[in-house]
Structures are given as structure tokens and as C-alpha cells.
Design a protein around this motif. Sequence first.
Motif, PDB file in Angstrom:
ATOM      1  N   GLN A   8      52.872  43.311  37.223  1.00  0.00           N
ATOM      2  CA  GLN A   8      51.501  43.789  37.296  1.00  0.00           C
ATOM      3  C   GLN A   8      51.426  45.304  37.390  1.00  0.00           C
ATOM      4  OE1 GLN A   8      50.281  41.321  40.649  1.00  0.00           O
ATOM      5  NE2 GLN A   8      49.170  39.988  39.255  1.00  0.00           N
ATOM      6  N   LYS A  10      52.248  49.175  36.546  1.00  0.00           N
ATOM      7  CA  LYS A  10      52.520  49.876  35.292  1.00  0.00           C
ATOM      8  C   LYS A  10      54.012  50.135  35.105  1.00  0.00           C
ATOM      9  CE  LYS A  10      51.123  53.841  32.515  1.00  0.00           C
ATOM     10  NZ  LYS A  10      50.245  55.023  32.433  1.00  0.00           N
ATOM     11  N   GLN A  37      47.695  46.166  29.461  1.00  0.00           N
ATOM     12  CA  GLN A  37      46.718  46.402  30.521  1.00  0.00           C
ATOM     13  C   GLN A  37      45.333  45.877  30.145  1.00  0.00           C
ATOM     14  OE1 GLN A  37      47.428  50.646  31.232  1.00  0.00           O
ATOM     15  NE2 GLN A  37      48.543  50.127  33.101  1.00  0.00           N
ATOM     16  N   GLU A  38      44.926  46.084  28.899  1.00  0.00           N
ATOM     17  CA  GLU A  38      43.621  45.572  28.455  1.00  0.00           C
ATOM     18  C   GLU A  38      43.604  44.046  28.450  1.00  0.00           C
ATOM     19  OE1 GLU A  38      40.387  45.970  24.809  1.00  0.00           O
ATOM     20  OE2 GLU A  38      42.309  46.998  24.624  1.00  0.00           O
ATOM     21  N   MET A  40      45.412  42.076  30.317  1.00  0.00           N
ATOM     22  CA  MET A  40      45.391  41.618  31.711  1.00  0.00           C
ATOM     23  C   MET A  40      43.978  41.710  32.287  1.00  0.00           C
ATOM     24  SD  MET A  40      48.857  43.214  33.332  1.00  0.00           S
ATOM     25  CE  MET A  40      50.448  42.410  33.119  1.00  0.00           C
ATOM     26  N   GLU A  41      43.318  42.813  31.998  1.00  0.00           N
ATOM     27  CA  GLU A  41      41.980  43.058  32.535  1.00  0.00           C
ATOM     28  C   GLU A  41      40.922  42.148  31.916  1.00  0.00           C
ATOM     29  OE1 GLU A  41      38.697  46.527  31.977  1.00  0.00           O
ATOM     30  OE2 GLU A  41      40.731  47.224  32.419  1.00  0.00           O
ATOM     31  N   LYS A  42      40.966  41.975  30.597  1.00  0.00           N
ATOM     32  CA  LYS A  42      39.885  41.276  29.897  1.00  0.00           C
ATOM     33  C   LYS A  42      40.204  39.833  29.514  1.00  0.00           C
ATOM     34  CE  LYS A  42      37.986  45.462  27.838  1.00  0.00           C
ATOM     35  NZ  LYS A  42      37.741  46.192  26.581  1.00  0.00           N
TER      36      LYS A  42
END
Length: 142
Positions: A8, A10, A37-38, A40-42
Amino acid sequence: MIKIKELQLKEDIIEAFPIMNELRSHLDLNSYIELVQEAMEKDMYHLVALYEHGEIAAVIGYKPMITLYYGRFIWVCDLVTKEDKRSNGFGEKLLSFVENWAKKNKYQAVALSSGLQRTEAHRFYEERMTYDRVSFVFKKLI
């Protein structure tokens, strides 16, 4: 010693890049970080690494999905073992990890696609992991 860990942070995501890049060679480091990262977020993307003696030997990326065709299932987006670590059962361990995660979280299936040229991977999925070949995946760049 084998350890499986969800990535998780960076710096952990960056550490996995050289292995992931063996599968996703079209990505440079910055594009890879941005996409992970995108996702994971979205998109609830999970990136998990298998460590052997403290070094990443294999990685798997997956996400939960819901479709009318499969219902509630897990889509394996990425699975790769470092070239010099293949045939040690690491892919099997990571895929089993995802299958167990799916069961624990009440998903009914795990699905993935595999490039037409990856005949050894197909044999692994069908013979070793007992996955059924159920469809073709089609893609059109726009």
C-alpha cells in the motif's frame, strides 16, 4: 522463508516495479506508480507481493468486480513471478491467496485473462490451478 504482504505504501509499490515490469514492460516507473495508485483509489485494486528471504519474488494485482455475467467475483489483473524464480510455486501461492481472500469476502469466483502467446501460463491456470477456459477477451484501441 516465504511471506505474503499487501503493498500500500508508495515505496513498497516502487519496490515491486522491476517484477511487474517483466509482465507490463510497456510501463515506465512513473506511469506504473500513477496507474497503481489511481486503481487503488478508484477501483479497489490490491497489489500483493510474495517475498522470499526478504526480497519480492512475485506479485499479483486484483480487484473485486460485479457483472451480470459472473456476479460478484475477483478479477486478477496482473500475476508475475520474477523470471529467475519461476517454477517454485509462487504463482500458485499468490493465486491461492486471492482465492482465499475472495471466499473470506463472499465473492463467488476468480477470473483472469491471459495473452494468447502465454501457453505455459494457460497450462498453469488450467492444469495446476483448475481454472476453466470460458471466453475470449477482445480489445479495441480508441
